[in-house]
Each structure stands twice: as structure tokens, then as C-alpha cells.
Design an enzyme around this catalytic site. Structure first.
Site, PDB file in Angstrom:
ATOM      1  N   GLY A  31       3.825   1.299  -4.226  1.00 21.39           N
ATOM      2  CA  GLY A  31       5.030   0.916  -3.487  1.00 21.39           C
ATOM      3  C   GLY A  31       4.726   0.038  -2.296  1.00 21.39           C
ATOM      4  N   ALA A  32       5.691  -0.035  -1.348  1.00 22.85           N
ATOM      5  CA  ALA A  32       5.627  -0.977  -0.229  1.00 22.85           C
ATOM      6  C   ALA A  32       5.327  -2.364  -0.797  1.00 22.85           C
ATOM      7  CB  ALA A  32       4.584  -0.550   0.807  1.00 22.85           C
ATOM      8  N   LEU A  33       6.141  -2.761  -1.735  1.00 23.44           N
ATOM      9  CA  LEU A  33       5.859  -3.962  -2.532  1.00 23.44           C
ATOM     10  C   LEU A  33       5.934  -5.249  -1.711  1.00 23.44           C
ATOM     11  CD1 LEU A  33       7.845  -3.131  -5.799  1.00 23.44           C
ATOM     12  CD2 LEU A  33       5.490  -2.521  -5.193  1.00 23.44           C
ATOM     13  N   HIS A  37       2.473  -7.955  -5.418  1.00 20.97           N
ATOM     14  CA  HIS A  37       2.946  -7.070  -6.495  1.00 20.97           C
ATOM     15  C   HIS A  37       3.948  -7.811  -7.393  1.00 20.97           C
ATOM     16  CE1 HIS A  37       2.102  -3.831  -3.364  1.00 20.97           C
ATOM     17  NE2 HIS A  37       1.349  -3.438  -4.386  1.00 20.97           N
ATOM     18  N   GLN A  61      -6.417   9.827  -4.314  1.00 25.03           N
ATOM     19  CA  GLN A  61      -7.322   8.704  -4.024  1.00 25.03           C
ATOM     20  C   GLN A  61      -7.496   8.460  -2.530  1.00 25.03           C
ATOM     21  OE1 GLN A  61      -4.610   5.850  -6.172  1.00 25.03           O
ATOM     22  NE2 GLN A  61      -5.382   4.412  -4.674  1.00 25.03           N
ATOM     23  N   GLY A 149      -4.471  -6.456  -9.213  1.00 28.35           N
ATOM     24  CA  GLY A 149      -4.828  -7.569  -8.336  1.00 28.35           C
ATOM     25  C   GLY A 149      -6.321  -7.567  -8.018  1.00 28.35           C
ATOM     26  N   LYS A 151      -7.623  -8.321  -5.240  1.00 23.64           N
ATOM     27  CA  LYS A 151      -7.954  -7.917  -3.862  1.00 23.64           C
ATOM     28  C   LYS A 151      -8.780  -6.622  -3.934  1.00 23.64           C
ATOM     29  CE  LYS A 151      -5.137  -5.875  -0.929  1.00 23.64           C
ATOM     30  NZ  LYS A 151      -5.892  -4.651  -0.525  1.00 23.64           N
ATOM     31  N   SER A 188      -0.054  -3.869   1.333  1.00 20.63           N
ATOM     32  CA  SER A 188       1.016  -3.009   1.870  1.00 20.63           C
ATOM     33  C   SER A 188       0.652  -2.576   3.287  1.00 20.63           C
ATOM     34  CB  SER A 188       1.196  -1.783   0.990  1.00 20.63           C
ATOM     35  OG  SER A 188       1.426  -2.200  -0.333  1.00 20.63           O
TER      36      SER A 188
HETATM   37  O1  PAF Z   1      -3.989  -0.423  -6.262  1.00 15.90           O
HETATM   38  C1  PAF Z   1      -3.178   0.493  -6.116  1.00 15.90           C
HETATM   39  O2  PAF Z   1      -2.092   0.311  -5.591  1.00 15.90           O
HETATM   40  C2  PAF Z   1      -3.540   1.893  -6.569  1.00 15.90           C
HETATM   41  O3  PAF Z   1      -4.878   2.150  -6.373  1.00 15.90           O
HETATM   42  C3  PAF Z   1      -3.113   2.191  -8.024  1.00 15.90           C
HETATM   43  C4  PAF Z   1      -3.843   1.302  -9.014  1.00 15.90           C
HETATM   44  C5  PAF Z   1      -1.615   1.982  -8.171  1.00 15.90           C
HETATM   45  C6  PAF Z   1      -3.437   3.643  -8.366  1.00 15.90           C
HETATM   46  O4  PAF Z   1      -2.776   4.530  -7.536  1.00 15.90           O
END
Ligand code: PAF
Length: 283
Positions: A31-33, A37, A61, A149, A151, A188
Site C-alpha cells: 500500500g501507500a501507493l 506501483h 518482514q 520493482g 528498487k 512509500s
Molecule cells: O515490496 C514490497 O512492497 C513487499 O516486500 C511485498 C513484495 C509486497 C511483500 O510484502
């Protein structure tokens, strides 16, 4: 615009569509696109019959609870942004329970050592969390193509490795980094920077570009030394690491090998926010 919060409903819907629609493109996000994205979503729309975007801040994560708490959550405006891009995109925005049931834990993966470099070294357990969520999402969405991406280049290589090891049937597509006007890689996390620092953060990309020029004539060690020393004189910007590694195994470049492709990777802490970026050093 279809927004699913439950995997059972999403999978039932996708199964009902597979006769009509052959390929499913998938863009996993937290999110926080931003435009980065949206460019992945655009790519998926161009190359697939259906596009699914997941919006889920994955707790496993994060190795830092504060970072998890402060991670921007902007579901309503994310949905609006996707709607403006294309209102046929299917959104999956699950709760933690829908993904993890009662056990919010990572599986343990062996990514042949890629997981121990750079981000893995500085964020213990991060890639187990990424592997866990990406595998779960792939099992739910069953995509033909999935878009990531560059990045997060290390994450891209980790996902490719997981797909190969677990024999998953999905094509992983790495997409170029989108940058703000001043060169700062879109993220984000940029939202949390003060205006002044966001402007000054362009120096991260400037150093990456400089390292690309230097690497044509100098060794990886000399280039790294230059960047590390330069950051010592930059107020507020704390260099966590700068490394030049080969693209495949992400091992530090000790001696240049013409057959390998190299990248410079950087992580910087500023105003309590962690920014990462990288650049291809191959001409
Ligand atoms: O890159 C991200 O935004 C996250 O690590 C992902 C791939 C959506 C997994 O939660």
C-alpha cells in the site's frame, strides 16, 4: 471496482473467471501507493487478461516494531489511485488473520546465501518474512506473471530464487526504478520525510551515479571507500551500507569479472527513515 478482503472470496472469483480470462498479472504491494506501483500495475494491465493487486502490510518482514507501526496505511486513497488507473483491477486487501490465521510467523527459507547479504545482514529475518508472504499470495492468486520493482533488487532476486526452488509456475518480471524529479527513488517511505530532507535525499542517487562513473576506471574497493568517506561529512544522512555486488549471487565484487554484471547498492538512514536504492554499473 472489486475489492476482496477474504482469500476464499478472491479465489472463488478468480476460479469463476479462468475460462474467459487466460492470464493473471499480479502486483503485490504494502500500500501507500506511488507512481512506481502504478507503473507496475500498468505493465500488468498491458500484458495480462486480469490484474490483481494485493495491499497488505506484512508484519513478518519487519524486524523493527516501530517501523511496522509507522508504515503508512492509506487503503482508501490507494483504492482511489488504482480506480483512476483502471477500474477493472481486482484488489485484495486482507487482514492479518486472513493471511496468517492465528500464527503470525515466517517459514524458514534457504535462498542459497542471497538472503545473508546487505538487507539480510541488516534486517535479520526480513527475507524469511518476504518469502513467506509472497509464497502465500502466489498460492492464493495463482498468477501467470508477477511484477516487482528493481528498487528492491535483492528482494527481486530472492523471489526469483524461491520460485525456482519451490518450482512455482509464475513468471517474475523485474521493472525499472521510478524516480522523483530530483532522482530520489520512489518509495512509500518518502512520504515520511520532511520537505527539506526529501529534496536533499537526491544526493543518494547522485552518489550512485558517481559510483557508476568511477567504477569504469577504479576497483569496487576504491569506489566504496570514496562513497563511505563522503557520507561521513554529510549531516543527518547515516550510511548503513554501500556495496558493489554481482547481480546474480549478490556477492561483493572483490575483483572485476567481465562475465558478471554488477550493481551498487546503498541504504541510508535519515530522520529515522530507512531509504534504499541501487544502480546498474554495467554500461
Ligand atoms: O515490496 C514490497 O512492497 C513487499 O516486500 C511485498 C513484495 C509486497 C511483500 O510484502
Amino acid at each position: 471496482m472489486l475489492v476482496f478482503n477474504q482469500k476464499s472470496e478472491l479465489t472463488a472469483f478468480l476460479e469463476s473467471q479462468t475460462i474467459e480470462f487466460k492470464s493473471v498479472g499480479f502486483v503485490p504491494t504494502m500500500g501507500a501507493l506511488h507512481s512506481g506501483h502504478l507503473s507496475l500495475i500498468q505493465k500488468s494491465l498491458e500484458n495480462n487478461d486480469l490484474t490483481v493487486v494485493s495491499i497488505f502490510v506484512n508484519p513478518t518482514q519487519f524486524n523493527n516494531n516501530d517501523d511496522l507501526k509507522k508504515y503508512p496505511r492509506t487503503l482508501e486513497s490507494d483504492i482511489e489511485k488504482i480506480k483512476k488507473t483502471n477500474n477493472k483491477v481486482i484488489i485484495y486487501a486482507p487482514s492479518v488473520d486472513d493471511i496468517y490465521n492465528n500464527s503470525v510467523e515466517s517459514a524458514s527459507f534457504n535462498f542459497d546465501g542471497i538472503e545473508n547479504q546487505m538487507e539480510g545482514k541488516h534486517r535479520p529475518g526480513h527475507f524469511d518474512g518476504v518469502g513467506t508472504i509472497v509464497k502465500k499470495l502466489f498460492q492464493i492468486v495463482n498468477p501467470t506473471n508477477a511484477y516487482f520493482g528493481k528498487k528492491d533488487f535483492q528482494q527481486l532476486q530472492i523471489v526469483k530464487k524461491m520460485v525456482a526452488k519451490e518450482k512455482l509456475i509464475v513468471k517474475i518480471i523485474g521493472c525499472e526504478i521510478l524516480r522523483e524529479q530530483n532522482g530520489l527513488a520512489m518509495s512509500s517511505r518518502n512520504e515520511r520525510l520532511s520537505t527539506e530532507t526529501r529534496e536533499k535525499a537526491s544526493l543518494i542517487f547522485q552518489f550512485l551515479r558517481k559510483s557508476k562513473v568511477l567504477f569504469q576506471k577504479k576497483s569496487a574497493q576504491e569506489v566504496s571507500k570514496f562513497v563511505i568517506e563522503s557520507f561521513k561529512n554529510i549531516n543527518k544522512f547515516d550510511l548503513e551500507y554501500f556495496e558493489i555486488c554481482d547481480e546474480e549471487k549478490l556477492l561483493p565484487c572483490l575483483k572485476k569479472n567481465k562475465l558478471k554484471k554488477y550493481r551498487a547498492f546503498i541504504a541510508v538512514n535519515v530522520e529515522g527513515i530507512r531509504l534504499i536504492d541501487n544502480i546498474s554499473l554495467t554500461k
